[in-house]
Design a protein around this motif. Structure first.
Motif, PDB file in Angstrom:
ATOM      1  N   UNK A  29     -33.188  18.007 -18.775  1.00  0.00           N
ATOM      2  CA  UNK A  29     -33.300  16.887 -17.839  1.00  0.00           C
ATOM      3  C   UNK A  29     -32.032  16.719 -17.003  1.00  0.00           C
ATOM      4  N   UNK A  30     -31.217  17.768 -16.922  1.00  0.00           N
ATOM      5  CA  UNK A  30     -30.007  17.781 -16.094  1.00  0.00           C
ATOM      6  C   UNK A  30     -29.074  16.612 -16.373  1.00  0.00           C
ATOM      7  N   UNK A  31     -28.884  16.339 -17.674  1.00  0.00           N
ATOM      8  CA  UNK A  31     -27.882  15.362 -18.082  1.00  0.00           C
ATOM      9  C   UNK A  31     -28.384  13.951 -18.279  1.00  0.00           C
ATOM     10  N   UNK A  32     -29.686  13.721 -18.129  1.00  0.00           N
ATOM     11  CA  UNK A  32     -30.212  12.355 -18.308  1.00  0.00           C
ATOM     12  C   UNK A  32     -30.905  12.217 -19.658  1.00  0.00           C
ATOM     13  N   UNK A  33     -30.838  10.997 -20.198  1.00  0.00           N
ATOM     14  CA  UNK A  33     -31.561  10.653 -21.426  1.00  0.00           C
ATOM     15  C   UNK A  33     -32.036   9.211 -21.311  1.00  0.00           C
ATOM     16  N   UNK A  34     -33.324   9.030 -21.511  1.00  0.00           N
ATOM     17  CA  UNK A  34     -33.920   7.691 -21.448  1.00  0.00           C
ATOM     18  C   UNK A  34     -33.549   6.985 -20.142  1.00  0.00           C
ATOM     19  N   UNK A  35     -33.556   7.735 -19.056  1.00  0.00           N
ATOM     20  CA  UNK A  35     -33.285   7.172 -17.745  1.00  0.00           C
ATOM     21  C   UNK A  35     -31.825   6.976 -17.422  1.00  0.00           C
ATOM     22  N   UNK A  36     -30.923   7.323 -18.343  1.00  0.00           N
ATOM     23  CA  UNK A  36     -29.488   7.144 -18.109  1.00  0.00           C
ATOM     24  C   UNK A  36     -28.829   8.498 -17.917  1.00  0.00           C
ATOM     25  N   UNK A  37     -27.929   8.599 -16.923  1.00  0.00           N
ATOM     26  CA  UNK A  37     -27.207   9.838 -16.658  1.00  0.00           C
ATOM     27  C   UNK A  37     -26.012   9.900 -17.606  1.00  0.00           C
ATOM     28  N   UNK A  38     -26.180  10.620 -18.713  1.00  0.00           N
ATOM     29  CA  UNK A  38     -25.116  10.743 -19.716  1.00  0.00           C
ATOM     30  C   UNK A  38     -24.013  11.664 -19.212  1.00  0.00           C
ATOM     31  N   UNK A  39     -24.411  12.765 -18.580  1.00  0.00           N
ATOM     32  CA  UNK A  39     -23.484  13.719 -17.952  1.00  0.00           C
ATOM     33  C   UNK A  39     -24.003  13.971 -16.542  1.00  0.00           C
ATOM     34  N   UNK A  40     -23.120  13.984 -15.554  1.00  0.00           N
ATOM     35  CA  UNK A  40     -23.554  14.169 -14.168  1.00  0.00           C
ATOM     36  C   UNK A  40     -24.228  15.525 -13.976  1.00  0.00           C
ATOM     37  N   UNK A  41     -25.106  15.599 -12.983  1.00  0.00           N
ATOM     38  CA  UNK A  41     -25.762  16.869 -12.673  1.00  0.00           C
ATOM     39  C   UNK A  41     -24.743  17.937 -12.301  1.00  0.00           C
ATOM     40  N   UNK A  42     -23.707  17.530 -11.585  1.00  0.00           N
ATOM     41  CA  UNK A  42     -22.677  18.481 -11.176  1.00  0.00           C
ATOM     42  C   UNK A  42     -21.958  19.078 -12.379  1.00  0.00           C
ATOM     43  N   UNK A  43     -21.618  18.231 -13.342  1.00  0.00           N
ATOM     44  CA  UNK A  43     -20.933  18.731 -14.534  1.00  0.00           C
ATOM     45  C   UNK A  43     -21.858  19.568 -15.407  1.00  0.00           C
ATOM     46  N   UNK A  44     -23.123  19.176 -15.494  1.00  0.00           N
ATOM     47  CA  UNK A  44     -24.080  19.984 -16.236  1.00  0.00           C
ATOM     48  C   UNK A  44     -24.202  21.369 -15.609  1.00  0.00           C
ATOM     49  N   UNK A  45     -24.231  21.406 -14.277  1.00  0.00           N
ATOM     50  CA  UNK A  45     -24.323  22.692 -13.587  1.00  0.00           C
ATOM     51  C   UNK A  45     -23.099  23.552 -13.880  1.00  0.00           C
ATOM     52  N   UNK A  46     -21.919  22.925 -13.939  1.00  0.00           N
ATOM     53  CA  UNK A  46     -20.717  23.683 -14.262  1.00  0.00           C
ATOM     54  C   UNK A  46     -20.815  24.290 -15.660  1.00  0.00           C
ATOM     55  N   UNK A  47     -21.297  23.522 -16.630  1.00  0.00           N
ATOM     56  CA  UNK A  47     -21.398  24.011 -17.999  1.00  0.00           C
ATOM     57  C   UNK A  47     -22.291  25.245 -18.098  1.00  0.00           C
ATOM     58  N   UNK A  48     -23.278  25.338 -17.207  1.00  0.00           N
ATOM     59  CA  UNK A  48     -24.260  26.416 -17.264  1.00  0.00           C
ATOM     60  C   UNK A  48     -24.010  27.517 -16.238  1.00  0.00           C
ATOM     61  N   UNK A  49     -22.913  27.447 -15.512  1.00  0.00           N
ATOM     62  CA  UNK A  49     -22.590  28.489 -14.539  1.00  0.00           C
ATOM     63  C   UNK A  49     -21.826  29.621 -15.233  1.00  0.00           C
ATOM     64  N   UNK A  50     -22.325  30.871 -15.174  1.00  0.00           N
ATOM     65  CA  UNK A  50     -21.644  31.987 -15.835  1.00  0.00           C
ATOM     66  C   UNK A  50     -20.191  32.133 -15.395  1.00  0.00           C
ATOM     67  N   UNK A  51     -19.332  32.398 -16.373  1.00  0.00           N
ATOM     68  CA  UNK A  51     -17.901  32.531 -16.124  1.00  0.00           C
ATOM     69  C   UNK A  51     -17.352  33.910 -16.510  1.00  0.00           C
ATOM     70  N   UNK A  52     -17.823  34.464 -17.624  1.00  0.00           N
ATOM     71  CA  UNK A  52     -17.235  35.692 -18.157  1.00  0.00           C
ATOM     72  C   UNK A  52     -18.329  36.698 -18.474  1.00  0.00           C
ATOM     73  N   UNK A  53     -18.209  37.887 -17.886  1.00  0.00           N
ATOM     74  CA  UNK A  53     -19.199  38.941 -18.121  1.00  0.00           C
ATOM     75  C   UNK A  53     -19.072  39.467 -19.537  1.00  0.00           C
ATOM     76  N   UNK A  54     -20.197  39.484 -20.274  1.00  0.00           N
ATOM     77  CA  UNK A  54     -20.199  39.920 -21.664  1.00  0.00           C
ATOM     78  C   UNK A  54     -20.761  41.323 -21.852  1.00  0.00           C
ATOM     79  N   UNK A  55     -21.637  41.755 -20.953  1.00  0.00           N
ATOM     80  CA  UNK A  55     -22.231  43.080 -21.110  1.00  0.00           C
ATOM     81  C   UNK A  55     -23.635  43.125 -20.543  1.00  0.00           C
ATOM     82  N   UNK A  56     -24.237  44.299 -20.603  1.00  0.00           N
ATOM     83  CA  UNK A  56     -25.595  44.503 -20.113  1.00  0.00           C
ATOM     84  C   UNK A  56     -25.619  45.396 -18.891  1.00  0.00           C
TER      85      UNK A  56
END
Length: 515
Positions: free
Chosen positions: A291-318
């Motif tokens: 839900x991009x950082x929301x719970x029960x209608x409240x923004x617990x973590x901003x969408x921008x910060x959630x996006x940062x947490x999920x943006x790849x930073x370090x290549x691991x392999x593949x």
């Protein structure tokens, strides 16, 4: 990571440039996700449950719990097996497990909340928040950012300094020890998994909120998400009303272990692996991400910060023959088809877990088990459900992995047939010092050597001669053991001793300081 062909390397570099040089925040807009209808979903869940039960037997896992969320609701929740091997009390969806390194995403989330509070920024230098922070290289110390703490790209050897937790060192001692660990790669050039840097990461929110990690995760995450069964201390785990036993493999038999300091090492590494939870609470955690950082209608973590947490930073392999993997900030990104998958596993030696979700499909799964070590069941079941849900051809991943795991299982070392004779045992005795682990004492008494660290003077370990200047310390209950190898100078005096178990990260050499 295996060597790459030129084509794979070029492809990997392209992905690396997309996700790290440009580094746009991830978004999940686009065409609606393709998902099975109600009847088909029921069939999938039934087939998945049967496979989970049969695979659980293959891996000799005593107990497990699984939950699956879709479109903001729990669509599946069930406990399997028993809390204690040989017992009868069943695991339920409310049973609490140790979740291991899936805790790292909670530390990332705490940092995101701090960034939302404008107390810190992802590109801030760590030393500007924690002036005591030091790494081996002064330049890296100056340039190391908040985001670097969570991205496993420090240049340190993998799992650097982790053995300190098992030896009774405090969280603060582990944090300060990283300054003595020599890097094995250039800063930000390679992936190498770390726990100690997550401890340091948790110090930054703690500084501004005046809270310990345990207090912060309770107040900032568990409480807002109504994760009422979740906690982050050994005491809370021991006192939980519905809690699993812990298990490991002893002489090839799955055995419940005593709840003691060794079983609770994960709490010293709390921000990296010390959370306790059940699949109901973890479903709420998953839905926060879906839900991009929301719970029960409240923004617990901003969408921008959630996006940062999920943006790849370090290549691991593949590469072209396999999915790409990137480490984000407490999560791993996998470019699976038809939709990218985010996941993290966790192991405390006694419990093993997997949390995975597909933002595009608003789908997620949690698998918690009460057996650690070489138990790959949680990862297998998460991958199997993903493939079933999206209509991929069935693969018996459990059988494949179990066969590979059995072949790779480490065997006890074989003693040399003609071992070299040791010197007079008194030649090895004395005190040896290491910047990280402190003073090691080697004592000779009645023709027997023993060793102990000043950190744990009560823990004398008998040393049995192995070969020439190498001795073995052995755990009588298992086949585990480690070696101490002494080196002598040209004058025949001992100058250092290397402890194999502590030298996996290059930190296990102790220099002689006195006889």
């Amino acid at each position: 990571m295996p060597s790459m062909t030129l084509a794979r390397l070029v492809a990997a570099l392209c992905w690396f440039m997309i996700f790290t040089v440009n580094s746009p925040p991830v978004t999940f807009a686009g065409e609606p996700a393709v998902r099975p209808g109600p009847e088909k979903l029921a069939q999938i869940l039934s087939s998945f449950e049967r496979y989970a039960e049969s695979s659980m037997k293959q891996w000799e896992v005593p107990g497990m719990a699984i939950s699956i969320v879709e479109e903001g609701k729990i669509i599946y929740k069930k406990g399997f097996g028993v809390k204690t091997a040989g017992g009868s009390e069943p695991v339920t969806e409310n049973t609490v497990f140790q979740i291991g390194s899936t805790s790292k995403a909670f530390t990332g989330a705490l940092m995101a909340i701090l960034v939302d509070d404008k107390k810190a920024g992802w590109n801030d230098r760590v030393i500007d928040h924690l002036p005591w922070f030091r790494l081996y290289d002064p330049w890296v110390t100056r340039e190391f950012t908040v985001a670097d703490l969570l991205a496993h790209r420090s240049g340190l050897p993998g799992y650097a300094g982790d053995a300190q937790a098992a030896l009774g060192f405090t969280r603060s001692q582990i944090e300060k020890s990283v300054q003595f660990i020599k890097p094995v790669s250039s800063f930000r050039s390679e992936y190498a998994y770390q726990n100690s840097l997550y401890l340091i990461a948790a110090e930054i929110p703690g500084k501004y909120w005046g809270m310990s990690f345990e207090e912060a995760v309770q107040q900032k995450i568990f409480k807002p998400l109504a994760m009422t069964s979740s906690s982050a201390t050994a005491k809370d785990f021991s006192e939980a009303a519905d809690v699993t036993s812990l298990h490991n493999r002893v002489k090839d038999k799955i055995t419940p272990c005593a709840i003691d300091k060794i079983a609770f090492n994960c709490y010293t590494l709390g921000p990296a692996g010390g959370i306790n939870s059940n699949v109901i609470d973890m479903s709420k955690w998953l839905m926060l991400h879906l839900n991009e950082g929301t719970h029960a209608g409240k923004q617990v973590i901003s969408k921008q910060s959630m996006a940062h947490l999920l943006t790849p930073k370090t290549f691991m392999g593949g590469g072209p023959e396999s999915d790409f993997l990137f480490y984000c900030q407490g999560w791993i990104f996998k470019n699976s088809s038809p939709y990218p998958l985010y996941w993290h596993n966790g192991d405390t030696t006694y419990c093993h877990s997997m949390v995975a979700f597909v933002p595009k499909a608003r789908l997620g799964i949690v698998v918690l088990t009460n057996l650690g070590g070489m138990n790959q069941l949680p990862e297998i079941l998460a991958e199997t459900f993903y493939e079933m849900y999206f209509g991929k051809p069935f693969r018996d991943l459990s059988t494949q992995a179990r066969e590979a795991c059995d072949k790779a299982r480490p065997q006890p070392p074989k003693a040399p047939e003609n071992p070299g004779s040791p010197l007079d045992l008194i030649s090895y005795a004395g005190k040896y010092r290491n910047d990280i682990y402190g003073v090691l004492s080697i004592e000779e008494k009645d023709g027997q050597l023993s060793s102990f660290l000043a950190q744990k003077p009560e823990n004398h370990i008998a040393l049995k001669h192995w070969d020439r200047d190498t001795f073995r310390a052995t755990d009588n209950e298992t086949d585990a053991g480690f070696f101490l190898t002494f080196q002598f100078d040209s004058g025949g005096k001992a100058k250092n001793v290397t402890i194999s178990e502590l030298n996996r990260d290059g930190c296990g050499v102790f220099e002689k300081i006195e006889n």
